[in-house]
Design a protein around this motif. Structure first.
Motif, PDB file in Angstrom:
ATOM      1  N   LEU A  30       0.922  -1.138  -0.076  1.00 54.57           N
ATOM      2  CA  LEU A  30       0.024  -0.071  -0.124  1.00 54.57           C
ATOM      3  C   LEU A  30       0.991   1.209   0.118  1.00 54.57           C
ATOM      4  O   LEU A  30       1.929   1.326   0.630  1.00 54.57           O
ATOM      5  N   THR A  31       0.482   2.447  -0.743  1.00 56.28           N
ATOM      6  CA  THR A  31       1.177   3.585  -0.598  1.00 56.28           C
ATOM      7  C   THR A  31       0.797   4.353   0.463  1.00 56.28           C
ATOM      8  O   THR A  31      -0.254   3.934   1.131  1.00 56.28           O
ATOM      9  N   PRO A  32       1.543   5.084   0.930  1.00 48.93           N
ATOM     10  CA  PRO A  32       1.145   5.953   1.905  1.00 48.93           C
ATOM     11  C   PRO A  32      -0.149   6.752   1.970  1.00 48.93           C
ATOM     12  O   PRO A  32      -1.038   6.735   2.856  1.00 48.93           O
ATOM     13  N   GLU A  33      -0.530   7.084   1.011  1.00 48.71           N
ATOM     14  CA  GLU A  33      -1.811   7.672   0.643  1.00 48.71           C
ATOM     15  C   GLU A  33      -2.966   6.646   0.756  1.00 48.71           C
ATOM     16  O   GLU A  33      -4.026   7.102   1.332  1.00 48.71           O
ATOM     17  N   GLN A  34      -2.762   5.500   0.550  1.00 46.58           N
ATOM     18  CA  GLN A  34      -3.845   4.192   0.355  1.00 46.58           C
ATOM     19  C   GLN A  34      -3.802   3.997   1.823  1.00 46.58           C
ATOM     20  O   GLN A  34      -5.042   3.910   2.524  1.00 46.58           O
ATOM     21  N   ARG A  35      -2.724   4.082   2.794  1.00 50.13           N
ATOM     22  CA  ARG A  35      -2.728   3.641   4.266  1.00 50.13           C
ATOM     23  C   ARG A  35      -3.680   4.661   4.978  1.00 50.13           C
ATOM     24  O   ARG A  35      -4.490   4.472   5.699  1.00 50.13           O
ATOM     25  N   ASP A  36      -3.197   6.027   4.640  1.00 47.65           N
ATOM     26  CA  ASP A  36      -4.259   7.083   5.127  1.00 47.65           C
ATOM     27  C   ASP A  36      -5.564   7.119   4.890  1.00 47.65           C
ATOM     28  O   ASP A  36      -6.497   7.395   5.908  1.00 47.65           O
ATOM     29  N   GLN A  37      -5.989   6.825   3.780  1.00 44.48           N
ATOM     30  CA  GLN A  37      -7.454   6.723   3.312  1.00 44.48           C
ATOM     31  C   GLN A  37      -7.940   5.843   4.231  1.00 44.48           C
ATOM     32  O   GLN A  37      -9.268   5.746   4.514  1.00 44.48           O
ATOM     33  N   ARG A  42      -3.868  -1.980  12.787  1.00 48.61           N
ATOM     34  CA  ARG A  42      -2.273  -1.357  13.280  1.00 48.61           C
ATOM     35  C   ARG A  42      -2.140  -0.002  12.553  1.00 48.61           C
ATOM     36  O   ARG A  42      -1.662   1.089  12.852  1.00 48.61           O
ATOM     37  N   ILE A  43      -2.528  -0.111  11.191  1.00 43.14           N
ATOM     38  CA  ILE A  43      -2.596   1.539  10.412  1.00 43.14           C
ATOM     39  C   ILE A  43      -3.507   2.485  10.887  1.00 43.14           C
ATOM     40  O   ILE A  43      -2.995   3.739  10.917  1.00 43.14           O
ATOM     41  N   THR A  44      -4.698   2.059  11.588  1.00 43.66           N
ATOM     42  CA  THR A  44      -5.676   3.058  12.151  1.00 43.66           C
ATOM     43  C   THR A  44      -5.011   3.547  13.319  1.00 43.66           C
ATOM     44  O   THR A  44      -5.087   4.682  13.595  1.00 43.66           O
ATOM     45  N   VAL A  45      -4.762   2.751  14.165  1.00 48.66           N
ATOM     46  CA  VAL A  45      -3.998   3.010  15.607  1.00 48.66           C
ATOM     47  C   VAL A  45      -2.831   3.837  15.643  1.00 48.66           C
ATOM     48  O   VAL A  45      -2.814   4.771  16.310  1.00 48.66           O
ATOM     49  N   ALA A  46      -2.189   3.834  14.376  1.00 51.72           N
ATOM     50  CA  ALA A  46      -0.975   4.632  14.162  1.00 51.72           C
ATOM     51  C   ALA A  46      -1.037   5.831  13.864  1.00 51.72           C
ATOM     52  O   ALA A  46      -0.384   6.802  14.073  1.00 51.72           O
TER      53      ALA A  46
END
Length: 57
Positions: free
Chosen positions: A5-12, A43-47
């Motif tokens: 995943l790209t950083p933008e995808q992770r943020d979304q 994990r990506i949400t809690v971060a």
């Protein structure tokens, strides 16, 4: 096959997951709709967001 995943995808995904989790969906349900595991979504949400966990039982 692992999806990168790209950083933008992770943020979304994290932004959507924070709202959906607060509304009552499980991490597994959110992950399935995003094409990743529930643990990865958690994990990506809690971060990125302060998440209040629901108590079960």
């Amino acid at each position: 096959m692992t999806v990168r995943l790209t950083p933008e995808q992770r943020d979304q995904i994290a932004a959507d997951a924070a709202v959906r989790y607060a509304a009552g969906e499980s991490w597994q349900q959110i992950g399935t709709s995003c094409g990743v595991t529930g643990e990865h979504v958690r994990r990506i949400t809690v971060a990125r967001f302060e998440v209040t966990y629901r108590r079960w039982g």
